[in-house]
Motif scaffolding. Structure first.
Motif, PDB file in Angstrom:
ATOM      1  N   GLY A  25       0.801  -1.218   0.000  1.00 40.69           N
ATOM      2  CA  GLY A  25       0.000   0.000   0.000  1.00 40.69           C
ATOM      3  C   GLY A  25       0.828   1.260   0.000  1.00 40.69           C
ATOM      4  N   ASN A  26       0.135   2.374   0.042  1.00 34.97           N
ATOM      5  CA  ASN A  26       0.781   3.687  -0.049  1.00 34.97           C
ATOM      6  C   ASN A  26       1.572   4.058   1.193  1.00 34.97           C
ATOM      7  OD1 ASN A  26      -0.336   4.000  -2.573  1.00 34.97           O
ATOM      8  ND2 ASN A  26      -2.142   5.061  -1.811  1.00 34.97           N
ATOM      9  N   HIS A  27       1.217   3.503   2.345  1.00 38.89           N
ATOM     10  CA  HIS A  27       1.877   3.864   3.596  1.00 38.89           C
ATOM     11  C   HIS A  27       2.778   2.743   4.097  1.00 38.89           C
ATOM     12  CE1 HIS A  27      -0.608   7.400   3.658  1.00 38.89           C
ATOM     13  NE2 HIS A  27      -1.685   6.654   3.510  1.00 38.89           N
ATOM     14  N   ALA A  28       3.423   2.061   3.160  1.00 34.50           N
ATOM     15  CA  ALA A  28       4.295   0.941   3.512  1.00 34.50           C
ATOM     16  C   ALA A  28       5.471   1.417   4.354  1.00 34.50           C
ATOM     17  CB  ALA A  28       4.795   0.251   2.251  1.00 34.50           C
ATOM     18  N   ASP A  29       5.804   0.616   5.351  1.00 35.66           N
ATOM     19  CA  ASP A  29       6.927   0.935   6.230  1.00 35.66           C
ATOM     20  C   ASP A  29       8.006  -0.128   6.048  1.00 35.66           C
ATOM     21  OD1 ASP A  29       8.697   1.688   8.196  1.00 35.66           O
ATOM     22  OD2 ASP A  29       7.403   1.073   9.860  1.00 35.66           O
ATOM     23  N   PHE A  30       9.051   0.226   5.325  1.00 34.29           N
ATOM     24  CA  PHE A  30      10.138  -0.713   5.034  1.00 34.29           C
ATOM     25  C   PHE A  30      11.265  -0.642   6.060  1.00 34.29           C
ATOM     26  CE2 PHE A  30       7.954  -0.517   1.012  1.00 34.29           C
ATOM     27  CZ  PHE A  30       8.059  -1.816   0.535  1.00 34.29           C
ATOM     28  N   SER A  31      11.102   0.143   7.088  1.00 31.90           N
ATOM     29  CA  SER A  31      12.185   0.335   8.057  1.00 31.90           C
ATOM     30  C   SER A  31      12.567  -0.953   8.778  1.00 31.90           C
ATOM     31  CB  SER A  31      11.817   1.409   9.082  1.00 31.90           C
ATOM     32  OG  SER A  31      10.703   0.993   9.862  1.00 31.90           O
ATOM     33  N   LYS A  32      11.666  -1.911   8.850  1.00 33.67           N
ATOM     34  CA  LYS A  32      11.959  -3.164   9.548  1.00 33.67           C
ATOM     35  C   LYS A  32      12.569  -4.222   8.644  1.00 33.67           C
ATOM     36  CE  LYS A  32       8.484  -2.511  13.080  1.00 33.67           C
ATOM     37  NZ  LYS A  32       7.232  -2.972  13.669  1.00 33.67           N
ATOM     38  N   VAL A  33      12.647  -3.924   7.330  1.00 30.85           N
ATOM     39  CA  VAL A  33      13.229  -4.901   6.403  1.00 30.85           C
ATOM     40  C   VAL A  33      14.403  -4.349   5.605  1.00 30.85           C
ATOM     41  CG1 VAL A  33      11.137  -6.292   6.186  1.00 30.85           C
ATOM     42  CG2 VAL A  33      11.519  -4.388   4.608  1.00 30.85           C
ATOM     43  N   ASP A  34      14.541  -3.030   5.533  1.00 32.99           N
ATOM     44  CA  ASP A  34      15.684  -2.457   4.816  1.00 32.99           C
ATOM     45  C   ASP A  34      16.981  -2.734   5.580  1.00 32.99           C
ATOM     46  OD1 ASP A  34      14.220  -1.482   2.708  1.00 32.99           O
ATOM     47  OD2 ASP A  34      14.081   0.559   3.486  1.00 32.99           O
ATOM     48  N   TYR A  35      18.070  -2.751   4.825  1.00 32.16           N
ATOM     49  CA  TYR A  35      19.383  -3.035   5.430  1.00 32.16           C
ATOM     50  C   TYR A  35      19.658  -2.073   6.586  1.00 32.16           C
ATOM     51  CZ  TYR A  35      24.399  -3.558   5.992  1.00 32.16           C
ATOM     52  OH  TYR A  35      25.643  -3.757   6.517  1.00 32.16           O
ATOM     53  N   LEU A  36      20.040  -2.633   7.718  1.00 30.20           N
ATOM     54  CA  LEU A  36      20.392  -1.845   8.898  1.00 30.20           C
ATOM     55  C   LEU A  36      21.647  -2.469   9.503  1.00 30.20           C
ATOM     56  CD1 LEU A  36      19.702   0.413  10.916  1.00 30.20           C
ATOM     57  CD2 LEU A  36      18.315  -1.263  12.162  1.00 30.20           C
ATOM     58  N   GLU A  37      22.764  -1.796   9.292  1.00 28.09           N
ATOM     59  CA  GLU A  37      24.042  -2.345   9.737  1.00 28.09           C
ATOM     60  C   GLU A  37      24.142  -2.350  11.259  1.00 28.09           C
ATOM     61  OE1 GLU A  37      28.572  -0.901   9.390  1.00 28.09           O
ATOM     62  OE2 GLU A  37      27.544  -1.223   7.468  1.00 28.09           O
ATOM     63  N   LYS A  38      24.628  -3.469  11.766  1.00 28.50           N
ATOM     64  CA  LYS A  38      24.952  -3.540  13.189  1.00 28.50           C
ATOM     65  C   LYS A  38      26.315  -4.202  13.313  1.00 28.50           C
ATOM     66  CE  LYS A  38      22.806  -7.946  14.456  1.00 28.50           C
ATOM     67  NZ  LYS A  38      21.865  -8.626  15.345  1.00 28.50           N
TER      68      LYS A  38
END
Length: 144
Positions: A25-38
């Protein structure tokens, strides 16, 4: 007592399906699946969201409409982030998420482009031309 494995699998996949729905949808939240380096002293550089990408891909894989065209941008984004992870991770191997993303994208492409997965693409005699039914590219073709 007989076990209903389909019901059990559906129960296990519910949180994964919820994560998938958050990407549609239009309000998709990809912050939990996009690359996040740790970084950790023990394992070095890794991706904090790898497991979440895998969960979303498993949710898609488990759906009967797994090859629906509306999943294509999601799978592409997950695949790009998976490639980034594979290139930067201290343990540069091929993870399961990469396999699932490629498998799903291949299936979606076969539906979208009218390309049968059991009909392999044929290379012409020229190494710069790839023929796929419904699509024809050459090295000099403008990008789609």
């Amino acid at each position: 007592m007989e076990t209903n494995y389909r019901k059990l699998l559906d129960q296990m996949m519910t949180p994964y399906d919820e994560m998938l729905q958050s990407l549609i949808g239009n309000h998709a939240d990809f912050s939990k699946v996009d690359y996040l380096e740790k970084h950790s002293e023990k394992y070095g550089k890794s991706d904090a969201n790898y497991t979440n990408r895998l969960k979303v891909l498993l949710a898609m894989y488990n759906r009967e409409d797994r090859y629906a065209p509306h999943y294509e941008p999601i799978v592409r984004r997950l695949l790009v982030n998976e490639i980034i992870d594979r290139g930067t991770n201290s343990f540069q191997g091929i993870g399961d998420a990469l396999y699932y993303a490629v498998f799903l994208l291949q299936g979606i492409s076969s539906i979208v482009f009218g390309y049968s997965s059991n009909h392999s693409a044929a290379r012409s005699s020229s190494s710069s031309t790839l023929y796929i039914p419904s699509l024809h590219f050459t090295a000099s073709s403008p990008p789609i």
